[in-house]
Design an enzyme around this catalytic site. Sequence first.
Site, PDB file in Angstrom:
ATOM      1  N   ASP A  14      -9.062   1.137  -0.368  1.00 43.47           N
ATOM      2  CA  ASP A  14      -8.009   0.224   0.090  1.00 43.47           C
ATOM      3  C   ASP A  14      -7.912   0.247   1.606  1.00 43.47           C
ATOM      4  OD1 ASP A  14      -5.815  -1.407   0.448  1.00 43.47           O
ATOM      5  OD2 ASP A  14      -4.357   0.031  -0.310  1.00 43.47           O
ATOM      6  N   ASP A  59      -2.048   5.501  -6.796  1.00 41.55           N
ATOM      7  CA  ASP A  59      -2.324   5.205  -5.390  1.00 41.55           C
ATOM      8  C   ASP A  59      -1.883   6.398  -4.553  1.00 41.55           C
ATOM      9  OD1 ASP A  59      -2.703   4.197  -2.887  1.00 41.55           O
ATOM     10  OD2 ASP A  59      -1.320   2.510  -3.083  1.00 41.55           O
ATOM     11  N   LYS A 113      -6.874  -7.018   0.751  1.00 38.74           N
ATOM     12  CA  LYS A 113      -5.516  -7.346   1.187  1.00 38.74           C
ATOM     13  C   LYS A 113      -5.616  -8.256   2.401  1.00 38.74           C
ATOM     14  CE  LYS A 113      -2.968  -3.317  -0.538  1.00 38.74           C
ATOM     15  NZ  LYS A 113      -2.284  -2.057  -0.169  1.00 38.74           N
ATOM     16  N   LYS A 162       2.664   5.645  -7.413  1.00 39.17           N
ATOM     17  CA  LYS A 162       2.442   6.232  -6.103  1.00 39.17           C
ATOM     18  C   LYS A 162       2.442   7.766  -6.215  1.00 39.17           C
ATOM     19  CE  LYS A 162       2.396   2.474  -3.508  1.00 39.17           C
ATOM     20  NZ  LYS A 162       1.255   2.089  -2.658  1.00 39.17           N
ATOM     21  N   GLU A 185      -6.457   4.888  -6.110  1.00 38.68           N
ATOM     22  CA  GLU A 185      -6.560   4.056  -4.914  1.00 38.68           C
ATOM     23  C   GLU A 185      -6.469   4.935  -3.672  1.00 38.68           C
ATOM     24  OE1 GLU A 185      -4.017   0.288  -3.044  1.00 38.68           O
ATOM     25  OE2 GLU A 185      -4.001   0.673  -5.214  1.00 38.68           O
TER      26      GLU A 185
END
Length: 365
Positions: free
Chosen positions: A243, A190, A267, A162, A218
């Site tokens: 995403d 991400d 997702k 992250k 991401e």
Amino acid sequence: MKITEVRLGLISVPLRVPFKTALRSVSSVEDVIVEIHTDTGAVGYGEAPPTGVITGDTTGAIIGAIRDHIAKTIIGRDVDDFEDLMIALNACIQKNTSAKAAVDMALWDLYGQLYKIPVYKLMGGAKKSIVTDITISVNDPEEMVRDALNAIDRGYDCLKVKVGKEPEKDIARLSAIRGAVPKETCIRIDANQGWTPKEAVRILNGMQEKGLDLEFVEQPVKAHDFEGLKYVTERSYVPVLADESVFSPQDALTIMQMGAADLVNIKLMKCGGLYNALKIASAAEVYGVECMIGCMLEAKISVNAAVHLACAKQIITRVDLDGPVLCSEDPILGGAVFNEKDITVSNEPGLGIKGIEPGKIKYLD
């Protein structure tokens, strides 16, 4: 097999360590559980996390959407009328994708039980096992290195790191991790919408020039900024995965037609469940765009549904389904086996969920 009741409950599962992104910090999984009961005694299981900062769905919103709209739409209907059920589910209320996803997976569970076949085989049955990455939360570089090395010790060879909270510190964080882990370790990052388009290009190209060897980034920019996403995709040395920009098959199709991203993340909580996820996968097959299957902070029921999709479709080439292994315990009985990075799908009919440990769920009725 007629639907007779929709029952709701809450579960709380502590995380091993706090989960920190550019958008939030969380210490436990707090999810809504859906049980769909039928006149045959079969029960279908679903789950939805309240991820308001991404989906806009809070616990109360999920419960309200199911009680006031979705349950009234499906009770009394036959599971065998599956296409009609799915169309009705998606039409009965706007947005509320997490509530729809929880009910969608419970209906798939029942449909598989009705025909005595695992859901992944209903969808295509490409493979029986997959390998996930594991998430490294945003912290000081030293703590992120410790978390990364711990993951390597547990057998992981792909880390999703992250970033995005403090752009100038992200290179230092990643340099520290890259220098500490084995050279062959896959590192994907991400940004959780943390950068502007120009900032993203500068940072990403700087990262690659420093030899960080990133697999992809991401969602580097805001979810609604398709043009900004395209700007980064066209100029970044690092491939781009969409995403939060993908909330529907229509979003996915637009991104693919624009060439706004190199890859697309599916997702269930964003697109409303397996029914719509299959449409995204089909579009990706047409456009030749590889997909990743991801999850929010979720316990095993909903991640298990995503495992079935990942095992069904070859176009899903990357897996980010670490929700259950981030938890300190697993109160869910049955379903896929999560052995750190290795995930094996259940061959039981439906989604293979058998229930929840006694005392671990608080029913709302």
